[in-house]
Structure formats: C-alpha cells, structure tokens
Design an enzyme around this catalytic site. Sequence first.
Site, PDB file in Angstrom:
ATOM      1  N   CYS A 287      42.900  42.636  52.843  1.00 31.33           N
ATOM      2  CA  CYS A 287      43.955  43.526  52.324  1.00 31.33           C
ATOM      3  C   CYS A 287      43.374  44.617  51.416  1.00 31.33           C
ATOM      4  CB  CYS A 287      45.036  42.722  51.622  1.00 31.33           C
ATOM      5  SG  CYS A 287      46.578  43.647  51.457  1.00 31.33           S
TER       6      CYS A 287
ATOM      7  N   HIS B  12      46.677  39.278  56.117  1.00 31.67           N
ATOM      8  CA  HIS B  12      46.266  38.127  55.316  1.00 31.67           C
ATOM      9  C   HIS B  12      46.023  36.914  56.215  1.00 31.67           C
ATOM     10  CE1 HIS B  12      46.947  39.700  51.249  1.00 31.67           C
ATOM     11  NE2 HIS B  12      47.835  40.478  51.848  1.00 31.67           N
TER      12      HIS B  12
ATOM     13  N   GLU C 286      44.887  34.141  55.393  1.00 35.96           N
ATOM     14  CA  GLU C 286      45.271  32.928  54.650  1.00 35.96           C
ATOM     15  C   GLU C 286      46.774  32.686  54.685  1.00 35.96           C
ATOM     16  OE1 GLU C 286      44.598  35.805  53.348  1.00 35.96           O
ATOM     17  OE2 GLU C 286      45.706  36.148  51.493  1.00 35.96           O
TER      18      GLU C 286
END
Lengths: 250, 192
Positions: free
Chosen positions: B77, B173, B175
């Site tokens: 990001c 993202h 994650e």
Amino acid sequence: MLKKRIIPCLDIKNGRTVKGINFEGLVDAGDPVELAKVYSQNGADELVFLDITATHEGRKTMLEMVKNVALSINIPFTVGGGISSVEDAALLLKNGADKISVNSSAVKNPNLIKELAQKFGNQCVVIAIDAKLINDKWKVFLNGGRIETDLELFAWAKEAVNLGAGEILFTSMDHDGTKNGFAIEALKKMSEIVNVPIIASGGCGNMQHFKDVFLESKVDASLAASVFHFGEIKIPELKTYLKTNKIEIR
Amino acid sequence: MKVTIIDYGAGNVFSVKAAFERLGKNAIISADAEEIKSSDFVVFPGVGHAEDAMAQLKKSQIDLLLPNLKQPVMGICLGMQLMCQHTEEGDTDGLGIFEDLKVIKFDPKYKVPHMGWNNLIDTKSILEDVNEDVYFVHSYFAPISKYTIASCQYQEKFSAALQKDNFFACQFHPEKSGEVGSKILTNFLKQI
C-alpha cells in the site's frame, strides 16, 4: 471491477456478542472471534464490530477482542462505538482494526473527523450516521438513536466528508428492524451528494433487499446483523443469488 | 527463515505480522538496521500520509537502507507508493526504487478512496497464478509501467503490483485479502 461488499455487523458488550445469535455449528455463539471466523470463511467481505459497552473495564476487553479478531481473520474490519479521541482510535488501530467508525462523538466535536483523517488517513475514518425521517426531513440522531439533533442527514454527511471521512455508514432508523428493505431513496440521494463509498444499513429482511439496494442505488456495501446471525440469509447463497442477478460480487 | 516487518510508525504492522503467523512464519517488527539487513525477507508496510511516513523513514535512516537491500522486499500500500520516485500526496519524493514512476491521485469525479475487493488482471511473476479479487483501499495510484506485474481497473487501469529485481510491491493488502492474500504471501516467501 470493484465488487459490492456484504458486511455482517456484530454488537459487542463486554467482549461478547449481544442480541440472540443462533448460528449453526457454532460452539459459543457469544464469542465474537469465533463468529468472525465463520463469517470470514463464509465469504463476508468485511466485518463491523460495534462496541456498546459503557464501562472502562469493558473498553479494555474490547481491545483484547480486536487483537484476537485481527489474529484470526484475514479480511478487513471496522470498529465503532465510544471512540472520542485520536488516542482511542490509535489503540484500536494498533491492535489490528483497519478502520474506525465515529458517530455521536463526531457530531459533538466535528473536528475529531479532521484529526483522525490527518493522523490515520481518510480511508481509516468511517462516519456512522443514524437518521430518521421527521416531517419530510431526515434528522440525525445520537447515542444509538436516543437523542434527536437539529442536524439534517445530507448536510451532515457532506460536512463529514469535507472534514475527511472516507466512508459513510448510514442507518435508517425508520427501516432498521422492519425487514422491509433498505432506505433506497435516501441512499440514492446520498450517492449524488458525496463522493466516498457508502454502506447501506437498516431494514434488510431477505436476499431481494440486497439486490434492490445494489441495483437501484449506487451504494458500495450493505450491512446487516440479525438476518445473518439467525441464519435467515446465508452469505454463500446470497452471493450466488446476487451474481445471477448481474451484480458484481466477490 | 527470518521475516522482518519494518516499523516506522506507519500503522497496520500488527495485521501484517498476523498474516505471516497464520502461514506458520514468525515475523518480527523492527526498525533496527542490523535486524533488517540480516533478514531473509523484508516487508515494508504503510498506512497513512505519504509526507509523514517519508519523514519518519528519513528520521530512522531507513530511506538509505531500504533501496540497498539484496533480499526479497515487499512493499504494501503506502509502502509501495513510497518505493516509487514521487507521489502527489504532499508532493513527496519517494525512495526511487521504481525509478521515474510517479504516483498520482484518482480523479475526484469518481468515488475516492478506491475501497473494497477488485480483481487482478495481466498478472505475472509471483502473481502469475492469481487473478482473483484482492482488497484495496487507496486514493493515489501508480500508473501502468515497465515494473507492473499486475493491473487493476478503477477509472482506468493502474498498477496493482510492481517488481524490480528483488523488490516487490502491492497496492492492495495481501494481509487482508483472504485466502488469495495468503497465497500471494506464500509465493513471495518462495523468492530466495
């Protein structure tokens, strides 16, 4: 293509989910972490946790819960309820929340939105607005709908975005709990007024209500609680249904 | 195997660490140069404002360290945007790893931030087998360039992921991108 999001909302008190939850195959339906895992596995695109605890002790429990949720799921989640300072928000974000939502505290102190946006970025700040139609005007309410204000919904939404809110979570109190569908007219108007993502909330009773709100307004996401918690709508079925109705869904 | 997540006060490190732990990898969060240099993998996350984040990097001298790392590095990001030459956010000069690539703001005619799940297209390198939806949340983007290893469509096609040698970077993202995200991080951990 950017997909429309489906968001289950969990109300939390002292680290436990409230409202009777009747979820098939869940050992402890009161455990928000376990519920979050199930929703994440079932295809929820995002989760919202609303802390309705009032005590200091309860707040600490909330932080612990946020941390456990972040360890357990791999989809984004928003935490709201009782956030009235940059410090409150920082603690939640540090423990793994992706976004924070502010409601009454932002009405009382609009500058809070600005401070949060400057510190964490607009994408982190969700403005939650509860409103009700009174004499043809959408009035903003505070403290979970208990206190009426003079603020008008669309004016407040616009101001909040100007101050730095990156997303709007609008709950129509007239529709909430009715299961008669979302407040589509108000949501349509809101999409014309602001240029940030909008989450529709309140009134969802069946799968068609999701379809209607996505096809008729330009909202980005729909939020619901009891229809998911009681298994009346199953997320995988809902997503298949929306896809067959040509709605872009993950 | 040692994974280090660079801590420079720019948020979200906890979720990144959790994602590696779910893969059974222990990841440490550190701003220490020796710690970072001795890692097998380095993750450069970031949420917040580019100007503040860059100032933090300079303060801890990570701006000098990062471009010279030889092991696989993954920016996420804002981390990705800071690895570019420049970003319009706060008119900030980045690390210039992705040389001449300039990050620009989405046209406010459309909804900004670009927030939610969107699918990857034209994927290659570590993303070759990934064409699914991943989670994005950003207001600035890197245009398509020679470094692009995945694109995404929002208003126009933009760079969803970049690579130059050992430097990888994702605008989305991983994650927070469910099972697809785990697959991407696993692919990254195969780059030795």
